[in-house]
Write a protein that holds these residues in place. Structure first.
Motif, mmCIF file in Angstrom:
data_model
loop_
_atom_site.group_PDB
_atom_site.id
_atom_site.type_symbol
_atom_site.label_atom_id
_atom_site.label_comp_id
_atom_site.label_asym_id
_atom_site.label_seq_id
_atom_site.Cartn_x
_atom_site.Cartn_y
_atom_site.Cartn_z
ATOM 1 N N LEU A 4 8.015 -18.928 22.501
ATOM 2 C CA LEU A 4 6.756 -18.696 23.216
ATOM 3 C C LEU A 4 5.521 -19.020 22.375
ATOM 4 C CD1 LEU A 4 7.554 -15.298 24.995
ATOM 5 C CD2 LEU A 4 7.649 -17.602 25.961
ATOM 6 N N ASN A 117 1.906 -16.298 28.350
ATOM 7 C CA ASN A 117 3.370 -16.215 28.421
ATOM 8 C C ASN A 117 3.886 -15.105 27.514
ATOM 9 O OD1 ASN A 117 3.815 -18.300 30.287
ATOM 10 N ND2 ASN A 117 3.994 -19.857 28.698
ATOM 11 N N TYR A 121 5.830 -11.981 29.043
ATOM 12 C CA TYR A 121 7.270 -12.061 28.885
ATOM 13 C C TYR A 121 7.794 -11.482 27.578
ATOM 14 C CZ TYR A 121 6.449 -14.826 32.954
ATOM 15 O OH TYR A 121 6.034 -15.221 34.194
ATOM 16 N N GLU A 122 6.951 -11.217 26.627
ATOM 17 C CA GLU A 122 7.394 -10.573 25.389
ATOM 18 C C GLU A 122 6.849 -9.154 25.285
ATOM 19 O OE1 GLU A 122 9.611 -10.254 21.996
ATOM 20 O OE2 GLU A 122 9.608 -11.974 23.342
ATOM 21 N N ASN A 124 5.654 -7.515 27.880
ATOM 22 C CA ASN A 124 5.883 -6.868 29.184
ATOM 23 C C ASN A 124 4.605 -6.330 29.811
ATOM 24 O OD1 ASN A 124 8.750 -7.287 29.208
ATOM 25 N ND2 ASN A 124 8.869 -5.696 27.637
ATOM 26 N N GLU A 174 0.732 -10.331 36.475
ATOM 27 C CA GLU A 174 1.971 -11.033 36.130
ATOM 28 C C GLU A 174 2.519 -11.833 37.308
ATOM 29 O OE1 GLU A 174 6.425 -10.098 34.386
ATOM 30 O OE2 GLU A 174 5.150 -8.446 35.034
ATOM 31 N N PHE A 179 5.386 -18.976 34.641
ATOM 32 C CA PHE A 179 5.852 -19.232 33.274
ATOM 33 C C PHE A 179 6.189 -20.701 33.120
ATOM 34 C CE2 PHE A 179 9.287 -19.541 30.139
ATOM 35 C CZ PHE A 179 8.670 -18.956 29.058
#
Length: 180
Positions: A4, A117, A121-122, A124, A174, A179
């Motif tokens: 990422l 991203n 995605y890391e 949250n 989100e 993504f």
């Protein structure tokens, strides 16, 4: 699995000791400061820059990255999240390309895509927000092109050069993000 923090032209990494003098030049540049922050655009000395970086590095509710050019590995900017509210899944984004030879080349866009991203995605996160001064039209176009929605304005919030300017609040959820 995709990294990422690695993009086509840039990567996000930690800030190194050797980067401090370069960052100090940016925080000594009036023009950079007038677009980067809502605080008074007062050039900072090294101790103040170190204090600012310490502010981001130590607590658990902030993340800061160096933006590095992939070919040269040189730092060209900084980005990250401030005011992370873990219980709510929200954070405030910031970005600044300090090296003027790298502005207008899409590196800010690439850095933001990676940061968003990473946030969704890391970390949250559910919501990423930002504040932008109304006169920063280039940044506003960038944020809106990435899907950020203007949610409000703090009217005449910023005083620059004796002129009052609005501060806009933007948000991105989100489920509004794709993504890549």
């Amino acid at each position: 699995m995709k990294n990422l923090l690695l993009g086509e032209n840039i990567r996000l990494s930690s800030i190194k000791e050797k980067d401090i003098d370069i960052i100090m030049e940016w925080f000594d540049d009036y023009e950079f400061l007038t677009y980067f922050d809502i605080l008074p655009a007062i050039p900072q000395i090294k101790d103040q820059v170190n204090d600012t970086l310490d502010y981001f590095i130590k607590p658990q509710n902030r993340v800061i990255f160096a933006i590095r050019h992939n070919e040269t590995k040189d730092i060209i900017g900084i980005t990250g999240f401030d005011d992370i509210q873990w219980n709510n899944g929200t954070a405030t984004l910031f970005v600044g390309i300090g090296d003027k030879t790298h502005t207008g080349k899409g590196f800010g866009r690439e850095a933001l895509r990676m940061l968003i991203n990473f946030g969704f995605y890391e970390l949250n996160l559910h919501r990423i927000q930002l504040n932008v001064i109304a006169y920063n039209e280039r940044a506003i176009r960038l944020y809106e092109s990435l899907g950020f929605v203007r949610e409000g304005a703090y009217r005449e919030f910023v005083n620059r050069g004796g002129r009052r300017t609005d501060l806009y609040l933007y948000g991105l959820l989100e489920n509004e993000w794709s993504f890549e």
